[in-house]
Structures are given as C-alpha cells and as structure tokens.
Design a protein around this motif. Structure first.
Motif, PDB file in Angstrom:
ATOM      1  N   ALA A 308      13.289   1.774 -14.555  1.00  0.00           N
ATOM      2  CA  ALA A 308      12.286   1.240 -14.930  1.00  0.00           C
ATOM      3  C   ALA A 308      12.540  -0.223 -14.980  1.00  0.00           C
ATOM      4  N   ASN A 309      11.910  -1.246 -15.004  1.00  0.00           N
ATOM      5  CA  ASN A 309      11.688  -2.166 -15.690  1.00  0.00           C
ATOM      6  C   ASN A 309      11.075  -2.882 -16.716  1.00  0.00           C
ATOM      7  N   GLN A 310      11.642  -3.913 -16.959  1.00  0.00           N
ATOM      8  CA  GLN A 310      10.133  -4.117 -18.266  1.00  0.00           C
ATOM      9  C   GLN A 310       9.381  -4.262 -18.432  1.00  0.00           C
ATOM     10  N   ARG A 311       7.677  -4.293 -17.426  1.00  0.00           N
ATOM     11  CA  ARG A 311       7.495  -3.689 -17.495  1.00  0.00           C
ATOM     12  C   ARG A 311       6.429  -2.302 -18.241  1.00  0.00           C
ATOM     13  N   ALA A 312       7.686  -1.660 -16.981  1.00  0.00           N
ATOM     14  CA  ALA A 312       7.689   0.277 -16.735  1.00  0.00           C
ATOM     15  C   ALA A 312       8.216   0.173 -18.333  1.00  0.00           C
ATOM     16  N   PHE A 313       8.978   0.017 -18.618  1.00  0.00           N
ATOM     17  CA  PHE A 313       9.612   0.097 -19.629  1.00  0.00           C
ATOM     18  C   PHE A 313       8.463  -0.150 -20.679  1.00  0.00           C
ATOM     19  N   THR A 314       7.906  -1.285 -21.195  1.00  0.00           N
ATOM     20  CA  THR A 314       7.540  -1.277 -21.662  1.00  0.00           C
ATOM     21  C   THR A 314       5.747  -0.315 -22.320  1.00  0.00           C
ATOM     22  N   VAL A 315       5.632  -0.365 -21.093  1.00  0.00           N
ATOM     23  CA  VAL A 315       4.940   0.691 -21.285  1.00  0.00           C
ATOM     24  C   VAL A 315       5.194   2.552 -21.789  1.00  0.00           C
ATOM     25  N   ALA A 316       6.774   2.354 -21.614  1.00  0.00           N
ATOM     26  CA  ALA A 316       7.684   3.984 -22.036  1.00  0.00           C
ATOM     27  C   ALA A 316       6.955   3.637 -23.675  1.00  0.00           C
ATOM     28  N   ILE A 317       7.276   2.522 -24.194  1.00  0.00           N
ATOM     29  CA  ILE A 317       7.124   2.532 -25.414  1.00  0.00           C
ATOM     30  C   ILE A 317       5.799   2.413 -26.284  1.00  0.00           C
ATOM     31  N   GLN A 318       5.311   2.129 -25.080  1.00  0.00           N
ATOM     32  CA  GLN A 318       4.049   2.422 -25.350  1.00  0.00           C
ATOM     33  C   GLN A 318       3.305   3.630 -26.075  1.00  0.00           C
ATOM     34  N   GLN A 319       3.309   4.361 -25.232  1.00  0.00           N
ATOM     35  CA  GLN A 319       3.726   6.139 -24.631  1.00  0.00           C
ATOM     36  C   GLN A 319       3.569   6.200 -25.796  1.00  0.00           C
ATOM     37  N   ALA A 320       4.484   5.576 -26.544  1.00  0.00           N
ATOM     38  CA  ALA A 320       5.193   6.322 -27.366  1.00  0.00           C
ATOM     39  C   ALA A 320       4.329   6.204 -29.293  1.00  0.00           C
ATOM     40  N   GLU A 321       4.205   5.537 -28.972  1.00  0.00           N
ATOM     41  CA  GLU A 321       3.236   5.060 -29.717  1.00  0.00           C
ATOM     42  C   GLU A 321       1.575   5.558 -29.458  1.00  0.00           C
ATOM     43  N   GLN A 322       1.572   6.051 -28.819  1.00  0.00           N
ATOM     44  CA  GLN A 322       0.147   6.687 -28.227  1.00  0.00           C
ATOM     45  C   GLN A 322       0.548   8.312 -29.074  1.00  0.00           C
ATOM     46  N   ALA A 323       1.539   8.420 -28.629  1.00  0.00           N
ATOM     47  CA  ALA A 323       1.589  10.037 -28.858  1.00  0.00           C
ATOM     48  C   ALA A 323       2.259  10.510 -30.688  1.00  0.00           C
ATOM     49  N   VAL A 324       2.444   9.294 -30.871  1.00  0.00           N
ATOM     50  CA  VAL A 324       2.772   9.291 -32.766  1.00  0.00           C
ATOM     51  C   VAL A 324       1.825   9.144 -33.415  1.00  0.00           C
ATOM     52  N   ARG A 325       1.163   8.403 -32.923  1.00  0.00           N
ATOM     53  CA  ARG A 325      -0.229   8.588 -33.320  1.00  0.00           C
ATOM     54  C   ARG A 325      -1.579   9.830 -33.203  1.00  0.00           C
ATOM     55  N   ARG A 326      -1.241  10.229 -32.425  1.00  0.00           N
ATOM     56  CA  ARG A 326      -2.221  10.787 -31.826  1.00  0.00           C
ATOM     57  C   ARG A 326      -1.575  13.445 -32.331  1.00  0.00           C
ATOM     58  N   GLN A 327      -0.260  12.548 -33.082  1.00  0.00           N
ATOM     59  CA  GLN A 327       0.604  13.667 -33.714  1.00  0.00           C
ATOM     60  C   GLN A 327       1.289  14.883 -32.500  1.00  0.00           C
ATOM     61  N   VAL A 328       1.265  14.347 -31.864  1.00  0.00           N
ATOM     62  CA  VAL A 328       1.135  15.075 -30.856  1.00  0.00           C
ATOM     63  C   VAL A 328       2.093  17.076 -30.806  1.00  0.00           C
ATOM     64  N   PRO A 329       3.224  16.367 -32.123  1.00  0.00           N
ATOM     65  CA  PRO A 329       4.035  17.843 -31.914  1.00  0.00           C
ATOM     66  C   PRO A 329       3.201  18.318 -33.021  1.00  0.00           C
ATOM     67  N   GLU A 330       2.430  18.138 -34.048  1.00  0.00           N
ATOM     68  CA  GLU A 330       2.022  19.036 -35.357  1.00  0.00           C
ATOM     69  C   GLU A 330       0.798  19.612 -33.852  1.00  0.00           C
ATOM     70  N   ARG A 331      -0.069  18.838 -33.011  1.00  0.00           N
ATOM     71  CA  ARG A 331      -1.134  19.592 -32.395  1.00  0.00           C
ATOM     72  C   ARG A 331      -0.861  20.201 -31.829  1.00  0.00           C
ATOM     73  N   ILE A 332       0.112  20.270 -30.997  1.00  0.00           N
ATOM     74  CA  ILE A 332       0.782  21.510 -30.266  1.00  0.00           C
ATOM     75  C   ILE A 332       1.037  22.516 -30.870  1.00  0.00           C
ATOM     76  N   SER A 333       2.432  22.323 -31.894  1.00  0.00           N
ATOM     77  CA  SER A 333       2.569  23.457 -32.622  1.00  0.00           C
ATOM     78  C   SER A 333       1.197  24.390 -33.403  1.00  0.00           C
ATOM     79  N   ALA A 334      -0.256  23.873 -33.499  1.00  0.00           N
ATOM     80  CA  ALA A 334      -0.803  24.833 -34.246  1.00  0.00           C
ATOM     81  C   ALA A 334      -1.848  25.305 -33.247  1.00  0.00           C
ATOM     82  N   ARG A 335      -1.341  24.809 -31.714  1.00  0.00           N
ATOM     83  CA  ARG A 335      -2.175  25.418 -30.605  1.00  0.00           C
ATOM     84  C   ARG A 335      -1.679  26.473 -30.348  1.00  0.00           C
TER      85      ARG A 335
END
Lengths: 344, 344
Positions: A308-335
C-alpha cells in the motif's frame, strides 16, 4: 461524534513507517475525532513526524516496539516469537481496550493468527475471514470474502463466511436482504469442489439468507450479487488477478498522453483524454479500496495491502474508523446466533 | 502445405450452429488447405450454408449426429449417454484418423471425459489439462494451465502440467528454456496449499525445467513467466476474472464516444479516441485468444468458450490448425519421457 482511538502497526508493510506515518497524519487531518497509537520504533516514527502540525501531533501517541515481524516469516514461527513486535503490541491495544481497532500492513498469516489468539473468534466462528468491499460496474459495491485468511476452507467455514458477508452488506452497504453467491467454475449445481456444493446445500436451506447460487469469476465486478463467498486461496488469487488487470489498464491509459515526437496539441489532447478516463475508471483503482477487514473476531482488525502507498493506507485507516462506528463485531455476533445451526 | 482436416462439434456452445457454421466458413476462407467435418443436425447446418461460396462449400462435409450434450449436463451422465452426440462423433473422427483434431464449444467436463476415454492420455499423464496462451503487457505471451479440466489437482498433476506447459512454450511460442512458475498466494516458499509446495519441491529439483518459483494473481499479465501452472479450479476462476475485467474496460471504453447531448466535434473526438484505445488494448480482447487446448492426449482437442461468438470460434479453429501443424501431442510425448520420473 465521540472520540475514536485506533492502533497502527507502524512497522508493517513493504515500506513501513515511510507509508504508515504520513498516512496516519493524513487520516488525523481528515477526522478531528480520531486519535492514533503508532506502534513501532520511536526514533524512526519521530523523525517522520518532524513536519507535522502540532494540533494534529497531539492526537497521536507513539508506543515503542522492539521488533518487526518479517513479511516472509512463517506465520507459526512469527507468532511464537511475536512478543515485543509492533504487530502484537498494536493488537494488544485492542485487547486491553486502549484502542477500538488495529490496522496493519504486515504478514497476513501472522496477523490473522495473532488476532485470533489475542482477540478470540466469535461464538459460532471457526476461523476469521478477510473481507473487502469491491466497487462494481453498476457503481454499487460487493462484499467479497475470504481473501486469504484460510487457504483451505471447508463447507462449514464457507457458510460462516456467507453469514458474516451478509451482515456486512446490510450494515456497511445498507442493503436490505443482500444477495449471497458462492464463487464457482460454473452456474450449474453439479459444478465445482465438494466443499462448495455442500455449502450451497446449507445456504439454500437457510431462509435467513438470500442465497442466489453460484457465480463465476467474470461476474466479480458485474454487480450480480451483494456478497461473494469463496475460500481464501481462490479469493486471494482472484482479487490479485483483478487488481493486476485494473492496474495494467490504468497504467496503459496513463501512458496515453505521453510520447516524444508528438505535436503540442496532441500532447494536450492526450492529457485531457487521460483525465477524463481517470475520472471514469477511478472508482476501480485498487488504491481506493485498500483494507481488508478480518471478520469473526471480538474486535476490529484491518489488514492493509503490504504494498500500500500512503493514499491506500489512509483508506485502510478510514475503513477501521467505519467498522468501529458500525459496531461490526457486535452486529455479526448478534446475527450469527440467529442464523448458524446450534451446535448442541 | 498439406491438407488438414478438422472435426467441428457444430452443435456445442451457447449458440450452436449459428456460431460454429459461419465461423467454419470464415476459417475455410482464410486457409485454402483446410477441410472441415461439421458434425450435427444436417438440416440446421445445411440451412446455414445456403449463402456459402461453392468452392468453399466443397471443403466442408456434414456428418449427421442425432443428439447434443447439454452444457449443464452432469459430465458422468452425459458421457454414458453420449453415443450419437455431435461431440462424441466429432472426437471419433480424430480417433479413427478421419480428422487430425476436434473443436467443441460444448460441456467442458463431458469433452474432457470423452476425449480421455476415446483418445487416451499420453504415457506419464494422469489427466489431461486445459491450456491457453494469454497475451501479456510486454506484447509477449504466457502459457497458462490448467483452466478447468481438473477441479482438484495434486502435486504430481501440477508437475505434469508444468512439463506440458514448457513444451508448449517451446513449440508454439518458440521460447528457449521457458520460465515456469506456479500460481500461489505469496512468493515465499512457505505459502499456499501443500499440493503447490510439494510440486515446487519437485520442479526445483528438475534441471530439465527452468522453474522460477511462485507468482501471484497480479502477475498474470505482466510477462514475468512464460508458463503459469495452477489447478483447474483456480485457473478457471482466474481466467474468467481476468476476462470479466478486460471486457468491462473494453465496454467502458466503447461507451466513451457515446452520449446524446454532445457537440458534433466531441462525438467525433470520442470516436477517434475509441479507435486509438481499441488498437492499444485490442490484443487483450478475450475474443482474440479463444480456444483452450486439451493437453496430454494422443490427439488434439480444442475447447472453445461456450459463449464464443463467430470471431472467437474462428480463432479456436485456427488454434487447432496450429496445434496439428506443430505436432503438439507427439512433441509432448517425447519430452515427457525425458522429464517425468520413471514409474518403474
């Protein structure tokens, strides 16, 4: 919006801190609620922060790590010798609650093994899977998994991937009753590996999932499904093949406006064409969707491309932000509790 | 140049005679030494020959077949019920020596099973493999196999594929000591499935082969190897993924010059751009390299894409012509004796 803290394995990836540190600064700039823990060699990281704005610098903390897991290390050995490594310490920040997610561009096998060891799989999940969201031709998106966490996936694992993928499509892409397909070498029921045929039988009998059947490789970007499930070996090869072809096209397009002996107006025209095409194809650029999410754990872990270059790694960080906001592990667990067959 | 006779399964593929008959006429037109045996329903074929030039018509013979193997039939059942089918009769022409090769766009599993049954594998080959020659970025070519003849390939089979691929690269592409690579999910020795690692160990120890290690999906079109070896499931998915992406790009490029509200000069410019790009990317168009060769048999069999159009099916016929001219089965057989480990 509340405070969000993420741990970055600053030493991972082909370029280490040279990419992760500038990318971290970029992510901090674009989100004032973000705090980052940069795990790695303090001297190297500090030297790369020299020019950083002090207000941004305040939302960044360095956590010292003594070692780095090599990208070509055998995962089992790397995990045994992982104490003190940047990857492990970054994951430990999530385990202890200091960070809400971890991002690493390091050794995939080690990341997956360590994440499983430290963060533990959710009930009903045998092994976590790497998932990404790919743009498709219709300008929508498709959830694809597994992308390489498991080189050999049996039918039960494929079913678990399907459930997790469907939750992701609902939560991240806001798709109601997302279509789920298995990647295979033909659309007929009799085609492919026995693990795929067995998974298909279970999925067909699951009213909780909107299973639509098999899709082939050429349908990866056509938008015929919202979730595409495959084993980690095939997923990895498929994704990389797609990226290779897309990159080749983009580079050929880029060379479009070049050439020595051209008249000035041809060169200008070339550049104009290039801009238009870049706009048209830009959403397919692999750098735009870097960051595979390790699903099925009691915590959020994002694996960035090693290259990954700088831009791509920034996108990865933003993916993490989104996953935390959406509470991904909690929602998967419930389903999962609702969909997966009870083991007892 | 001497007379060359090929048998065509005129009923196979998504469009049957509507594609195979015009493609046959096109192939006959471009090669005055070619003779074709069209196997299928005589009435349908004859009706499609109405406008054919009589000189060309003379080099074409219709052989009646009562049935067609459905493309979605289970191969084992299809083979049991294959007597009298266009695919089987076309293969029988090769077996009896009436034709030097057979071309079919029909059911891949059935074609491979029937070909193995009727034409028999070469000594040292467990199962035949589907091979194609892909164009790459450097305007050279890469031999890729297996593309779906074997969904599950063990290490011995991968080694056999490597030998056959190397012979093809030498004979068809005229490459001296062709580089041979295994498709894997990483370049490190420890990566991937055990079958691949075991095959790598054998290939590394074979001085007869120029084995260069693992390559990943993103290197499919980069020209880093002359021969790329993988199991049939992965090869099939990879090839179709690549084709899907290439077709998407080509269709997006095609739509470049379109649009209702544009000024006339913009539309003209658009068309000019489209032409230039088509020239630049044309060699990657999947229709240009249709036709996978079933290698490892005592005869030449070409599998065309089921969805092939007239142009693509013509290319498949031309591949058969080339394979016969180069005496592919004979040359593979000779090389196999030298390279493969003796079984006794």
């Amino acid at each position: 919006m509340t405070r969000l803290t993420l741990a970055i394995d600053a030493m991972g990836g082909d370029f280490g801190p040279c990419v992760t540190v500038p990318a971290s600064l970029q992510a901090l700039e674009s989100n004032p609620h973000l705090h980052l823990l940069l795990v790695g060699d303090p001297d190297t990281i500090t030297s790369l922060l020299a020019k950083a704005d002090s207000a941004i610098r305040e939302r960044l903390q360095i956590i010292a790590a003594e070692s780095v897991i090599a990208s070509d290390a055998r995962p089992s050995q790397a995990i045994r010798a992982s104490r003190g490594s940047s990857m492990r310490i970054a994951l430990e920040q999530v385990k202890s609650g200091q960070a809400q997610a971890c991002i690493s561009a390091g050794n995939t096998g080690a990341l997956m093994g360590l994440a499983k060891l430290l963060l533990k799989p959710l009930d009903g999940i045998d092994r976590p899977a790497l998932m990404t969201v790919l743009p498709h031709q219709q300008h929508g998106k498709t959830v694809v998994l597994d992308l390489g966490a498991n080189v050999d996936s049996d039918s039960a694992m494929l079913v678990q991937f399907a459930v997790m993928g469907a939750v992701m499509a609902e939560e991240i892409l806001a798709i109601d009753r997302p279509r789920v397909a298995l990647l295979n070498i033909g659309q007929e029921e009799t085609k492919g590996l026995s693990s795929i045929r067995e998974a298909a039988a279970v999925l067909r009998a699951s009213p909780e999932l909107n299973y639509i059947g098999y899709l082939e490789g050429n349908d990866l970007l056509t938008g015929k499904t919202d979730v595409l499930v495959c084993d980690g070996f095939v997923g990895n090869v498929t994704l990389k093949t797609m990226e290779g072809v897309v990159r080749m096209f983009l580079s050929l397009l880029k060379s479009q406006g070049e050439g020595k002996k051209k008249a000035w107006w041809l060169r200008l025209l070339g550049r104009w064409i290039q801009k238009r095409l870049a706009k048209k194809f830009g959403h397919l650029n692999p750098d735009q969707y870097n960051g595979a999410c390790l699903l099925g754990l009691r915590g959020t872990v994002i694996k960035s491309h090693g290259a990954a270059n700088q831009r791509a790694f920034t996108v990865a960080i933003q993916q993490a932000e989104q996953a935390v906001r959406r509470q991904v592990p909690e929602r998967i667990s419930a389903r999962l509790q609702a969909v997966l067959p009870k083991s007892d």
